[in-house]
Design an enzyme around this catalytic site. Structure first.
Site, PDB file in Angstrom:
ATOM      1  CG  ASP A  32      -2.070   0.509   1.558  1.00 44.86           C
ATOM      2  OD1 ASP A  32      -1.719   2.126   1.063  1.00 44.86           O
ATOM      3  OD2 ASP A  32      -3.017   0.106   1.108  1.00 44.86           O
ATOM      4  CB  SER A 115     -16.904   0.057  -8.547  1.00 48.79           C
ATOM      5  OG  SER A 115     -17.801   0.699  -7.716  1.00 48.79           O
ATOM      6  CB  ALA A 116     -21.909  -0.979  -7.806  1.00 53.47           C
ATOM      7  CB  CYS A 117     -19.009   3.253 -10.418  1.00 51.86           C
ATOM      8  SG  CYS A 117     -19.290   3.432  -8.541  1.00 51.86           S
ATOM      9  CE1 TYR A 146     -13.406   4.098  -7.737  1.00 48.79           C
ATOM     10  CE2 TYR A 146     -15.967   3.219  -7.859  1.00 48.79           C
ATOM     11  CZ  TYR A 146     -14.569   2.873  -7.252  1.00 48.79           C
ATOM     12  OH  TYR A 146     -14.446   1.393  -6.443  1.00 48.79           O
ATOM     13  CD  GLU A 188     -15.859  10.926   5.170  1.00 46.15           C
ATOM     14  OE1 GLU A 188     -14.853  10.849   5.505  1.00 46.15           O
ATOM     15  OE2 GLU A 188     -16.546  12.001   6.249  1.00 46.15           O
ATOM     16  CE  LYS A 189     -16.668   4.136  -1.283  1.00 42.23           C
ATOM     17  NZ  LYS A 189     -17.262   2.693  -1.798  1.00 42.23           N
TER      18      LYS A 189
END
Ligand SMILES: NC(=O)c1ccc[n+]([C@@H]2O[C@H](COP(=O)([O-])OP(=O)(O)OC[C@H]3O[C@@H](n4cnc5c(N)ncnc54)[C@H](O)[C@@H]3O)[C@@H](O)[C@H]2O)c1
Length: 320
Positions: A32, A115-117, A146, A188-189
């Site tokens: 990371d 992602s669902a995006c 994104y 944050e989501k």
């Protein structure tokens, strides 16, 4: 037992995935750009590398059998809707370099976290939207950079699988939540943000919700996410696969569950302007059930119970 690399191991899903891989007896390298924020390092080896850089990707992917590619510059709607160029540039560099370095280093299996995006905005314009099937991705029209970058990397994985025989997996997460996720600072989501606002509020007060709160989503608890990753990696399935819950709720409903868990029944919702993303989104799990013989089972209530009390503890600790 295999040797595995988890990129993004300092992040939310990466932390939980490393723990699971270690429990199964694998040797795990975490990579990371930062050390885990809320926990100790739980990998056999943890390297700080910048995966936008080619040399760092070569270093990260050496001597491993499996790569779980989770590293991404990302966040909730507030971050995604305000940083298109940076997100597209950073994630394109991370994903191109990591996948090609894995190929050069002879990695066997490569799991990419999409992602669902990626789903087209035109299918998500109403709150009572039909669940999104994997084949709905085209004709492509994701809402944000994104989603475009995720879709691009899905194609990259498909072509690497066809042309170089890299054994790829592509998973499309739908709103994963749980403890050890970002809960403050702007990335944050929604679930973590709502938990934080409720934890900070006094009973009888209000918490802010972006928009009218009637926008809909489905939310998947982290333990189900990690179980799905495990099953997908072992499945041999190379096409994109949804991984999420198919229980759709409004953001207002999500907030009310958190309020219930918190034991502050006097809290009310105040709707304010803010980025909402698409109007409605849900996961169609037919293919998930077909391919993995399984689907997420942990209820939203149970997942939020654990998540709320973890966030509440962080809020108290931050208050000193
Ligand atoms: N959490 C979700 O609901 C969700 C939904 C859809 C897709 N995803 C995808 O799943 C993956 C993991 O998500 P997460 O929720 O754990 O996110 P996260 O932000 O907690 O973790 C991502 C990690 O990537 C690291 N990173 C960023 N740039 C890097 C770089 N240049 N080099 C090395 N590391 C870098 C970050 O430091 C961070 O620790 C991401 O690819 C994300 O796009 C997550």
């Amino acid at each position: 037992m295999s040797r595995a690399l988890v990129t993004g191991a300092g992040g939310f899903i990466g932390h939980h995935l490393v723990t699971r891989l270690k429990e199964e007896g694998h040797w795990v390298r975490g990579v990371d750009a930062k050390y885990p924020t809320y926990t100790d390092v739980n990998a056999d080896e943890f390297q700080i590398l910048d995966l936008r850089r080619w040399e760092d990707c070569l270093e990260a992917t050496r001597d491993v059998d499996d790569v779980y590619a989770l590293a991404a510059d990302m966040g909730g709607m507030g971050f995604i809707s305000a940083n298109h160029a940076v997100i597209l540039r950073n994630n394109a560099l991370i994903n191109l370099h990591t996948m090609d370095a894995a190929r050069i280093n002879g990695v066997s299996r490569y799991l990419y976290t999409s992602s669902a995006c990626i789903y087209p905005e035109y299918l998500q314009t109403s709150a009572d939207v039909a669940p999104l099937k994997e084949d709905d991705a085209y004709p492509a029209a994701p809402q944000d950079a994104y989603g475009w970058e995720k879709l691009f990397t899905e194609k990259l994985a498909e072509y690497f699988s066809n042309d170089f025989d890299l054994d790829t997996r592509i998973v499309r997460f739908h709103n994963i939540f749980g403890p050890y996720g970002t809960w403050n600072g702007g990335r944050e989501k929604a679930p973590a943000a709502i938990c934080r606002k409720v934890a900070e509020a006094d009973d009888g007060g209000t918490i802010e919700i972006w928009g009218d709160g009637l926008q809909t989503r489905s939310f998947c608890y982290i333990d189900d996410c990690v179980e799905g990753i495990h099953r997908l990696m072992g499945s041999g399935y190379r096409q994109p696969l949804n991984l999420g819950s198919d229980r759709m709720v409004t953001i207002n409903e999500l907030a009310r569950i958190v309020i219930e868990v918190s034991g502050k029944p006097g809290l009310s919702l105040e709707h304010v302007e803010g980025p909402q993303g698409v109007r409605g989104r849900n996961s169609d799990n037919h293919r998930l059930r077909e391919v993995l013989g399984w689907e997420p089972t942990i209820s939203l209530e149970d997942g939020l119970e654990t998540t709320y009390w973890w966030v509440e503890k962080q809020v108290r600790a931050a208050e000193g």
